[in-house]
Design an enzyme around this catalytic site. Structure first.
Site, PDB file in Angstrom:
ATOM      1  N   CYS A 147      19.778  57.963  39.870  1.00  0.00           N
ATOM      2  CA  CYS A 147      20.324  56.733  40.477  1.00  0.00           C
ATOM      3  C   CYS A 147      20.740  56.992  41.924  1.00  0.00           C
ATOM      4  O   CYS A 147      21.419  56.160  42.525  1.00  0.00           O
ATOM      5  CB  CYS A 147      21.508  56.214  39.655  1.00  0.00           C
ATOM      6  SG  CYS A 147      22.837  57.413  39.517  1.00  0.00           S
ATOM      7  N   GLU A 162      16.984  53.225  41.869  1.00  0.00           N
ATOM      8  CA  GLU A 162      16.791  54.154  40.738  1.00  0.00           C
ATOM      9  C   GLU A 162      15.365  54.724  40.832  1.00  0.00           C
ATOM     10  O   GLU A 162      14.423  53.971  41.126  1.00  0.00           O
ATOM     11  CB  GLU A 162      16.962  53.372  39.433  1.00  0.00           C
ATOM     12  CG  GLU A 162      16.958  54.194  38.186  1.00  0.00           C
ATOM     13  CD  GLU A 162      18.356  54.552  37.694  1.00  0.00           C
ATOM     14  OE1 GLU A 162      19.312  53.806  37.952  1.00  0.00           O
ATOM     15  OE2 GLU A 162      18.472  55.609  37.046  1.00  0.00           O
TER      16      GLU A 162
END
Ligand SMILES: C[S@@+](CC[C@H](N)C(=O)[O-])C[C@H]1O[C@@H](n2cnc3c(N)ncnc32)[C@H](O)[C@@H]1O
Length: 354
Positions: free
Chosen positions: A307, A341
């Site tokens: 992330c 992400e």
């Protein structure tokens, strides 16, 4: 595809140019009602009326609606605010609210600077009136009205996977993208040779339960007690019988696998009986510690979900000494924000030393 994602794609391509020259698979998000978790503060005006609020640094601004939030959250927000404004006891010393939605269910946590036992009756009435799973929190105390855990059913290429979790678990905040991420990882491993899977940072089993059928056995580990408790429950809900969950930090797992330390929490697990062909890593924003990088380098296939492109880039500098990137995907999990992400598949380079 929204403009923000296009910008993020350009930046990511530039960032990862030293490691990867192939095509990126791109997964855009819906641009409204995609977020399943929302946290707001309350602003109390001089007339005693309360409003949802957010902070931008020290500046507080009033929030009327949250277009990015799940539709159930958006529908509840005005009704909840109205009910709270009509009840002096419920709004006094109320400072925050957390909404959490699965596809079908919703829970709300109200955060108080006072003992919530004093307003238990009013909270019960509020939960009943709005047909709400309500949690009231104050200084380490928690009262639950309705149920705390939500049920989620993900559809992974037609296969239904059942999960339960609550507001204290780690939750991928964009369910649409979460399904895409799980599908993407499943697709990548489909044609690879597989034996056992080692997973670090497994949460409540979000990836684990979907990937387990592809492997002989799975060892999945995670730091949080709560996440592991739900992971075990989710294993039962899905009749999964080839997964071993253990509550171990990534550092502890590295020590256990290097045989530097024994853990009581591993007493029922014979680490030597596993033959890991794949390691799945989905670390927090800080990325991987040195010991985990050294550990991951040992295995033939690395599946890395990140992330944070910045820490991912740092880790790839080391991982690409022994592995080569075969596939790369960008997921707009945090649509309308600068965050991104990434999914990266790495394969060991023949004759790599570690
Ligand atoms: C990005 S989340 C991913 C969770 C899960 N894979 C999912 O998809 O829901 C990272 C997880 O790592 C766990 N975690 C944080 N620090 C850790 C550590 N040092 N060792 C092991 N797990 C850790 C957190 O509790 C969290 O569940």
């Amino acid at each position: 595809m929204n403009i923000n994602f296009e910008q993020k794609i350009l930046e990511a391509k530039e960032l990862f140019k030293p490691f990867y020259k192939g095509d990126f698979e791109l997964f855009s998000s819906p641009t409204s009602h995609f977020r399943t978790r929302a946290e707001l503060s309350f602003f109390h005006n001089e007339n005693g009326e309360i409003f949802y609020a957010m902070f931008n640094g020290k500046q507080k601004y009033i929030v009327r609606n949250l277009d990015f939030a799940d539709e159930k959250i958006c529908a509840l927000m005005p009704k909840l605010l109205q009910a709270l404004n009509l009840n002096q006891k419920l709004k006094t010393k109320l400072f925050g609210v957390e909404f959490l939605a699965s596809k079908k269910e919703l829970s709300v946590s109200l955060l108080y600077h006072k003992d919530t036992l004093e307003i238990k009756e009013d909270l019960t009435k509020l939960s009943n009136a709005l047909n709400l799973n309500l949690i009231a929190r104050s200084r380490g105390k928690k009262l639950i009205f309705g149920k705390e855990n939500l049920r989620q059913v993900l559809d992974i290429k037609g296969k239904k996977i059942i999960y339960e979790f609550d507001n204290d678990c780690f939750i991928q905040p964009n369910t649409y993208i979460n399904e895409k991420m799980i599908e993407w990882v499943s697709k990548q491993i489909l044609t690879q040779e597989k034996s056992d899977l080692l997973e670090l940072y497994c949460g409540y089993g979000n990836f684990t339960l979907a990937l387990a059928p592809f492997f002989r056995r799975v060892l999945a580990t995670e730091l949080s007690k709560k996440n592991i408790a739900y992971a075990l429950k989710n294993c039962t809900l899905n009749n999964s019988s080839n997964i071993h969950f253990a509550r171990l930090s990534s550092e502890e797992l590295s020590k256990a696998l290097r045989k530097e330390r024994e853990f009581f929490r591993l007493k029922d697990i014979d680490l030597d009986s596993f033959h890991f062909s794949h390691v799945l890593l989905d670390p927090p924003r800080a990325g991987l510690e040195e010991s985990v990088i050294d550990l991951a380098k040992k295995y033939e296939n690395i599946l890395y979900i990140s992330c944070n492109p910045t820490s991912l880039k740092e880790n790839l500098t080391q991982l690409t000494q022994t592995h080569t990137i075969t596939n790369f995907a960008l997921f707009d999990q945090f649509a309308l924000t600068p965050h991104l992400e990434c999914g990266v598949i790495l394969k060991k380079i023949n004759n790599a030393s570690k």
